[in-house]
Design a protein around this motif. Structure first.
Motif, PDB file in Angstrom:
ATOM      1  N   GLY A   3      -0.539  -5.564 -21.382  1.00  0.00           N
ATOM      2  CA  GLY A   3       0.694  -6.127 -21.919  1.00  0.00           C
ATOM      3  C   GLY A   3       1.548  -6.831 -20.886  1.00  0.00           C
ATOM      4  N   ASN A   4       1.134  -6.854 -19.607  1.00  0.00           N
ATOM      5  CA  ASN A   4       1.896  -7.518 -18.556  1.00  0.00           C
ATOM      6  C   ASN A   4       0.993  -8.502 -17.812  1.00  0.00           C
ATOM      7  N   ALA A   5       1.612  -9.508 -17.232  1.00  0.00           N
ATOM      8  CA  ALA A   5       0.852 -10.541 -16.514  1.00  0.00           C
ATOM      9  C   ALA A   5       0.891 -10.278 -15.013  1.00  0.00           C
ATOM     10  N   TYR A   6       0.434  -9.093 -14.604  1.00  0.00           N
ATOM     11  CA  TYR A   6       0.439  -8.755 -13.186  1.00  0.00           C
ATOM     12  C   TYR A   6      -0.789  -9.355 -12.497  1.00  0.00           C
ATOM     13  N   SER A   7      -0.567  -9.907 -11.299  1.00  0.00           N
ATOM     14  CA  SER A   7      -1.651 -10.458 -10.487  1.00  0.00           C
ATOM     15  C   SER A   7      -2.036  -9.437  -9.423  1.00  0.00           C
ATOM     16  N   GLN A   8      -3.312  -9.121  -9.359  1.00  0.00           N
ATOM     17  CA  GLN A   8      -3.782  -8.138  -8.379  1.00  0.00           C
ATOM     18  C   GLN A   8      -3.456  -8.582  -6.954  1.00  0.00           C
ATOM     19  N   ARG A   9      -3.611  -9.869  -6.679  1.00  0.00           N
ATOM     20  CA  ARG A   9      -3.354 -10.376  -5.331  1.00  0.00           C
ATOM     21  C   ARG A   9      -1.878 -10.209  -4.964  1.00  0.00           C
ATOM     22  N   GLN A  10      -0.983 -10.567  -5.901  1.00  0.00           N
ATOM     23  CA  GLN A  10       0.449 -10.467  -5.634  1.00  0.00           C
ATOM     24  C   GLN A  10       0.892  -9.019  -5.458  1.00  0.00           C
ATOM     25  N   VAL A  11       0.410  -8.133  -6.342  1.00  0.00           N
ATOM     26  CA  VAL A  11       0.793  -6.718  -6.257  1.00  0.00           C
ATOM     27  C   VAL A  11       0.314  -6.114  -4.944  1.00  0.00           C
ATOM     28  N   ARG A  12      -0.929  -6.401  -4.568  1.00  0.00           N
ATOM     29  CA  ARG A  12      -1.459  -5.840  -3.322  1.00  0.00           C
ATOM     30  C   ARG A  12      -0.672  -6.356  -2.113  1.00  0.00           C
ATOM     31  N   LYS A  13      -0.315  -7.626  -2.130  1.00  0.00           N
ATOM     32  CA  LYS A  13       0.435  -8.198  -1.008  1.00  0.00           C
ATOM     33  C   LYS A  13       1.786  -7.510  -0.852  1.00  0.00           C
ATOM     34  N   VAL A  14       2.500  -7.311  -1.952  1.00  0.00           N
ATOM     35  CA  VAL A  14       3.825  -6.672  -1.888  1.00  0.00           C
ATOM     36  C   VAL A  14       3.696  -5.229  -1.403  1.00  0.00           C
ATOM     37  N   ILE A  15       2.693  -4.505  -1.904  1.00  0.00           N
ATOM     38  CA  ILE A  15       2.482  -3.119  -1.483  1.00  0.00           C
ATOM     39  C   ILE A  15       2.150  -3.047   0.001  1.00  0.00           C
ATOM     40  N   ALA A  16       1.242  -3.916   0.459  1.00  0.00           N
ATOM     41  CA  ALA A  16       0.838  -3.898   1.871  1.00  0.00           C
ATOM     42  C   ALA A  16       2.012  -4.229   2.789  1.00  0.00           C
ATOM     43  N   GLU A  17       2.834  -5.196   2.398  1.00  0.00           N
ATOM     44  CA  GLU A  17       3.993  -5.553   3.223  1.00  0.00           C
ATOM     45  C   GLU A  17       5.003  -4.417   3.266  1.00  0.00           C
ATOM     46  N   ALA A  18       5.200  -3.734   2.138  1.00  0.00           N
ATOM     47  CA  ALA A  18       6.134  -2.610   2.116  1.00  0.00           C
ATOM     48  C   ALA A  18       5.646  -1.474   3.018  1.00  0.00           C
ATOM     49  N   LEU A  19       4.350  -1.181   2.970  1.00  0.00           N
ATOM     50  CA  LEU A  19       3.793  -0.139   3.833  1.00  0.00           C
ATOM     51  C   LEU A  19       3.859  -0.551   5.299  1.00  0.00           C
ATOM     52  N   ALA A  20       3.606  -1.827   5.570  1.00  0.00           N
ATOM     53  CA  ALA A  20       3.662  -2.302   6.956  1.00  0.00           C
ATOM     54  C   ALA A  20       5.074  -2.219   7.517  1.00  0.00           C
ATOM     55  N   ASN A  21       6.083  -2.316   6.650  1.00  0.00           N
ATOM     56  CA  ASN A  21       7.472  -2.217   7.084  1.00  0.00           C
ATOM     57  C   ASN A  21       7.967  -0.782   7.163  1.00  0.00           C
ATOM     58  N   GLY A  22       7.061   0.191   6.953  1.00  0.00           N
ATOM     59  CA  GLY A  22       7.417   1.594   7.140  1.00  0.00           C
ATOM     60  C   GLY A  22       7.901   2.321   5.897  1.00  0.00           C
ATOM     61  N   SER A  23       7.682   1.759   4.712  1.00  0.00           N
ATOM     62  CA  SER A  23       8.118   2.428   3.481  1.00  0.00           C
ATOM     63  C   SER A  23       7.307   3.702   3.260  1.00  0.00           C
ATOM     64  N   ASP A  24       7.968   4.723   2.753  1.00  0.00           N
ATOM     65  CA  ASP A  24       7.289   5.972   2.435  1.00  0.00           C
ATOM     66  C   ASP A  24       6.384   5.751   1.216  1.00  0.00           C
ATOM     67  N   PRO A  25       5.098   6.125   1.272  1.00  0.00           N
ATOM     68  CA  PRO A  25       4.191   5.871   0.150  1.00  0.00           C
ATOM     69  C   PRO A  25       4.648   6.513  -1.157  1.00  0.00           C
ATOM     70  N   ASP A  26       5.194   7.748  -1.083  1.00  0.00           N
ATOM     71  CA  ASP A  26       5.656   8.407  -2.305  1.00  0.00           C
ATOM     72  C   ASP A  26       6.824   7.652  -2.932  1.00  0.00           C
ATOM     73  N   GLU A  27       7.779   7.238  -2.084  1.00  0.00           N
ATOM     74  CA  GLU A  27       8.922   6.489  -2.594  1.00  0.00           C
ATOM     75  C   GLU A  27       8.485   5.124  -3.111  1.00  0.00           C
ATOM     76  N   LEU A  28       7.522   4.501  -2.426  1.00  0.00           N
ATOM     77  CA  LEU A  28       7.003   3.217  -2.875  1.00  0.00           C
ATOM     78  C   LEU A  28       6.343   3.340  -4.244  1.00  0.00           C
ATOM     79  N   TRP A  29       5.596   4.412  -4.461  1.00  0.00           N
ATOM     80  CA  TRP A  29       4.945   4.597  -5.757  1.00  0.00           C
ATOM     81  C   TRP A  29       5.973   4.813  -6.861  1.00  0.00           C
ATOM     82  N   ARG A  30       7.044   5.566  -6.566  1.00  0.00           N
ATOM     83  CA  ARG A  30       8.101   5.760  -7.578  1.00  0.00           C
ATOM     84  C   ARG A  30       8.756   4.421  -7.910  1.00  0.00           C
ATOM     85  N   ALA A  31       8.959   3.577  -6.893  1.00  0.00           N
ATOM     86  CA  ALA A  31       9.551   2.263  -7.148  1.00  0.00           C
ATOM     87  C   ALA A  31       8.617   1.402  -8.002  1.00  0.00           C
ATOM     88  N   LEU A  32       7.308   1.460  -7.719  1.00  0.00           N
ATOM     89  CA  LEU A  32       6.345   0.705  -8.525  1.00  0.00           C
ATOM     90  C   LEU A  32       6.314   1.209  -9.963  1.00  0.00           C
TER      91      LEU A  32
END
Length: 382
Positions: free
Chosen positions: A291-320
């Motif tokens: 039901g959503n037009a999510y792009s795998q490439r875009q989602v992976r890029k945002v997740i990888a950049e957030a992790l590279a900037n030191g985001s906590d994985p648990d908090e990142l998953w809650r935000a997603l």
């Protein structure tokens, strides 16, 4: 000359605009009025102050310059130097998305030079890094196969009187732009065969972009450690020259702490056979892609950049999860908005309201009184 413009209702719900200062949002609306029908306007603090904040004595020209820089940093406005007079000008990047011009007038301002890669990149970002001829993605970094790289295509060719103004240019692949120029007028565009292997080029550009983000993060961490170590050694040398070395050692102050060493391992933890950003991307898409037009490439890029900037994985998953539940796009801006909402909800979560504390104290008092009364009755009975 100021013009009548419109503000769409979606403007107030935009997550990117929601995180910038209120005065910067007001200035962004003001750019609609100050820009011509191509979205071009003069871009000097003195001019903007006189046009948009003429009655605001509490805002200095320097303050207005900071607001202008805020719009530039967020990519809403692209500044450039144009014309023979080398004037400071700017273009509202998504002007034609915000405004519908019925009878557009020809611009009198010089557009950004297409010889500048930053200008070409701005148009690609405006068009979502998507070729406006074939609809395929454009690599955000140059790749080996030059046919897949970014080119700027003129809707009306320059040879036919077309200009470099924003409404007449669009992002395209090198191969697609060349194929269109070689095709007869009016013939339907057919993607060239040289686009084969485009997916590999996109993946290569994405991986190099992520590696650059991780390397920049490591460089910042290393720089911070080195600066901290230098300041501690400098403090120790100053202490020794003051004759306080022994006293400091006795009190445990003379010896600086061992500086933290960089392990050289990547910021994104690689656990198991697959990287955490890959597993998190798959889990998100499995749950929210329907039901959503999510792009795998875009989602992976945002997740990888957030992790590279030191985001906590648990908090990142809650935000997603928050973005997926609301069917919001996954971008750097929306992710920051989700982070702020989560952290805002966490503040005071473990604090008991005053009324509840008062009721709890009253209940405790009566419980103790009843316990004493029962104990007294038992003593009298015995």
């Amino acid at each position: 000359m100021p013009r009548i413009r419109t503000v769409k209702p979606e403007f107030w719900e935009d997550e990117l605009l929601g995180v910038i200062p209120r005065d910067a949002r007001l200035l962004f609306i003001a750019t609609f009025n100050m820009a011509d029908d191509e979205g071009l306007l003069r871009w000097t603090p003195a001019y903007i102050k006189a046009q948009a904040f003429m009655y605001d004595d509490d805002l200095t020209i320097a303050d207005v310059g900071k607001l202008m820089q805020c719009l530039t940093d967020t990519g809403l406005v692209f500044p450039y130097i144009g014309g023979v007079a080398r004037q400071q000008m700017a273009v509202v990047v998504n002007f034609r998305k915000h405004q519908r011009i019925n009878r557009p007038q020809k611009s009198k301002l010089v557009p950004p030079s297409l010889g500048s890669y930053k200008a070409r990149e701005m148009y690609a970002r405006r068009d979502g890094w998507t070729c406006q001829l074939c609809g395929g993605g454009i690599p955000q970094l140059p790749v080996v196969n030059d046919s897949h790289n970014l080119a700027i295509d003129h809707i009306r060719p320059v040879a036919s009187g077309g200009s470099d103004h924003p409404s007449n240019v669009r992002a395209a692949h090198q191969a697609c732009s060349q194929s269109r120029r070689n095709s007869p007028d009016g013939e339907e565009f057919i993607p060239p065969r040289s686009l084969l292997g485009l997916e590999d080029s996109l993946n290569d550009a994405l991986n190099r972009s992520l590696n650059c983000s991780v390397n920049e993060s490591h460089a910042e961490m290393k720089s911070t450690v080195e600066v901290s170590t230098d300041s501690e050694i400098s403090s120790l040398n100053h202490s020794l020259t003051e004759g306080k070395g022994k006293e400091g050692n006795r009190e445990g102050k003379g010896t600086p702490p061992t500086p933290q060493q960089s392990s050289g391992s990547p910021t994104v933890a690689q656990t198991g056979e697959r990287a955490i950003e890959d597993r998190m991307t798959d889990a998100f898409l499995d749950r929210y892609r329907s039901g959503n037009a999510y792009s795998q490439r875009q989602v992976r890029k945002v997740i990888a950049e957030a992790l590279a900037n030191g985001s906590d994985p648990d908090e990142l998953w809650r935000a997603l999860e928050r973005l997926g539940a609301l069917s919001k796009p996954v971008t750097g801006g929306t992710l920051q908005f989700a982070f702020s909402e989560i952290r805002k909800g966490a503040i005071g979560a473990d604090v008991i309201p005053f009324r509840d504390r008062q009721q709890q104290a009253t209940d405790d008092f009566f419980d103790r009184a009843m316990a004493r009364a029962q104990s007294r009755m038992q003593q009298e009975t015995s």
